[in-house]
Scaffold this motif. Structure first.
Motif, PDB file in Angstrom:
ATOM      1  N   GLU A 165       0.828  -1.207   0.000  1.00  0.00           N
ATOM      2  CA  GLU A 165       0.000   0.000   0.000  1.00  0.00           C
ATOM      3  C   GLU A 165       0.861   1.256   0.000  1.00  0.00           C
ATOM      4  N   PRO A 171      -1.698   6.346  -4.457  1.00  0.00           N
ATOM      5  CA  PRO A 171      -3.054   6.240  -3.899  1.00  0.00           C
ATOM      6  C   PRO A 171      -4.142   6.726  -4.840  1.00  0.00           C
ATOM      7  N   GLU A 172      -3.758   7.407  -5.913  1.00  0.00           N
ATOM      8  CA  GLU A 172      -4.741   7.793  -6.918  1.00  0.00           C
ATOM      9  C   GLU A 172      -5.182   6.588  -7.736  1.00  0.00           C
ATOM     10  N   LYS A 173      -4.324   5.549  -7.793  1.00  0.00           N
ATOM     11  CA  LYS A 173      -4.586   4.401  -8.662  1.00  0.00           C
ATOM     12  C   LYS A 173      -5.057   3.169  -7.903  1.00  0.00           C
ATOM     13  N   TYR A 192      -6.660   1.552  -4.057  1.00  0.00           N
ATOM     14  CA  TYR A 192      -7.327   1.887  -2.787  1.00  0.00           C
ATOM     15  C   TYR A 192      -7.426   0.633  -1.922  1.00  0.00           C
ATOM     16  N   SER A 218      -7.471  -1.618  -7.837  1.00  0.00           N
ATOM     17  CA  SER A 218      -7.423  -0.523  -8.813  1.00  0.00           C
ATOM     18  C   SER A 218      -8.842  -0.273  -9.323  1.00  0.00           C
ATOM     19  N   ARG A 236     -14.625   2.901   5.957  1.00  0.00           N
ATOM     20  CA  ARG A 236     -13.922   3.367   4.759  1.00  0.00           C
ATOM     21  C   ARG A 236     -14.857   3.743   3.614  1.00  0.00           C
ATOM     22  N   ASP A 282     -14.717   7.490   2.423  1.00  0.00           N
ATOM     23  CA  ASP A 282     -13.420   7.784   1.810  1.00  0.00           C
ATOM     24  C   ASP A 282     -13.298   7.072   0.455  1.00  0.00           C
ATOM     25  N   PHE A 283     -13.826   5.859   0.385  1.00  0.00           N
ATOM     26  CA  PHE A 283     -13.795   5.103  -0.862  1.00  0.00           C
ATOM     27  C   PHE A 283     -14.620   5.807  -1.944  1.00  0.00           C
ATOM     28  N   TRP A 334     -12.646   8.572  -3.234  1.00  0.00           N
ATOM     29  CA  TRP A 334     -11.611   8.100  -4.151  1.00  0.00           C
ATOM     30  C   TRP A 334     -12.192   7.827  -5.540  1.00  0.00           C
ATOM     31  N   ARG A 348     -12.777  11.177  -7.738  1.00  0.00           N
ATOM     32  CA  ARG A 348     -11.675  12.098  -8.029  1.00  0.00           C
ATOM     33  C   ARG A 348     -11.581  12.389  -9.523  1.00  0.00           C
TER      34      ARG A 348
END
Length: 252
Positions: free
Chosen positions: A191, A196-198, A200, A209, A242, A245-246, A249, A252
């Motif tokens: 991790e 972290p953009e690609k 999670y 991904s 999570r 937050d997920f 993500w 984005r």
């Protein structure tokens, strides 16, 4: 000399302690600590004469320790990162050793420490160099993994990986063609190596991904169930804490 070892891999910490005592039987290992949080607490009330510090710990990068504790002792970093990213460490009392550490490298590090004794750099400069190295490391994400296929060694690009998962205390990656490959890192370590953009971390077992996700389904207790390509596991779930937050993500 009183030494502190900060290392989250128990075999590596034990091996380092053995190397140190073999190098000099007057060395006293005060403690072996395996996380950023524990290290901060320990160093708030103790000051060793030297610290061997792994860069990537289970709960974060060890650089975070410097943000919370005034460390006066010289630090020798131990790491698996490549030399290019670590050139910033080759200054004054800061040094690094690439894992696995051998006796010659350990000897060279102590000789450098002896040469630098009394030649102390202003603390602000040292912290600047630590911050520079941290930026280099955190912005340099892994692009390939070395895997073993039978008797053969090959390299697989991160862009060709759908997701990472753990099973029976081992870590694997699932490639685009649906094949699973064993890796030499824990999910926590992987991790920290990835952009972290690609990718999670949806739960303790899965690091995915966006391209791996075929479907997202509302699940019990405000969780989400994820359908992954090439995955037979029907219980791939985003833990409740999570979920928000997920979703962020994904958006984005």
């Amino acid at each position: 000399m009183d030494i502190l070892i900060i290392e989250d891999e128990k075999p590596a910490a034990t091996r380092l302690e053995r190397l140190l005592k073999s190098y000099n039987d007057q060395i006293n290992v005060l403690d072996k600590i395996d996380s950023v949080k524990k290290a901060i607490k320990w160093l708030q009330s103790n000051q060793p004469q030297l610290i061997f510090m792994d860069i990537q710990l289970a709960d974060g990068l060890s650089f975070e320790i410097f943000e919370h504790v005034d460390i006066q002792a010289p630090v020798i970093f131990t790491t698996a990162f490549d030399e290019y990213a670590l050139k910033a460490f080759k200054v004054n009392s800061i040094d690094y050793l690439l894992k696995p550490i051998d006796e010659d490298e350990l000897d060279a590090a102590f000789k450098k420490l002896d040469r630098l004794a009394g030649n102390h750099q202003p603390k602000s400069n040292t912290l600047d160099q630590i911050n520079q190295a941290m930026a280099m490391l955190t912005n340099k994400y892994k692009s390939r993994f070395v895997i073993k296929v039978g008797e053969h060694i090959k390299s697989i690009a991160v862009n060709d990986i759908q997701y990472f998962f753990s099973r029976d205390k081992a870590s694997f990656c699932c490639a685009d063609e649906g094949k699973n490959y064993l890796l030499d890192y824990s999910i926590e370590q992987i991790e920290g190596m990835l952009d972290p953009e690609k990718f999670y971390r949806i739960n303790r077992k899965y690091l995915v991904s966006l391209k791996a996700i075929e479907d997202i389904i509302s699940y019990s207790n405000s969780r989400l169930r994820i359908v992954l390509k090439h995955c037979s596991d029907k219980d791939v779930v985003v833990s409740r804490e999570r979920v928000n937050d997920f979703k962020g993500w994904l958006d984005r």
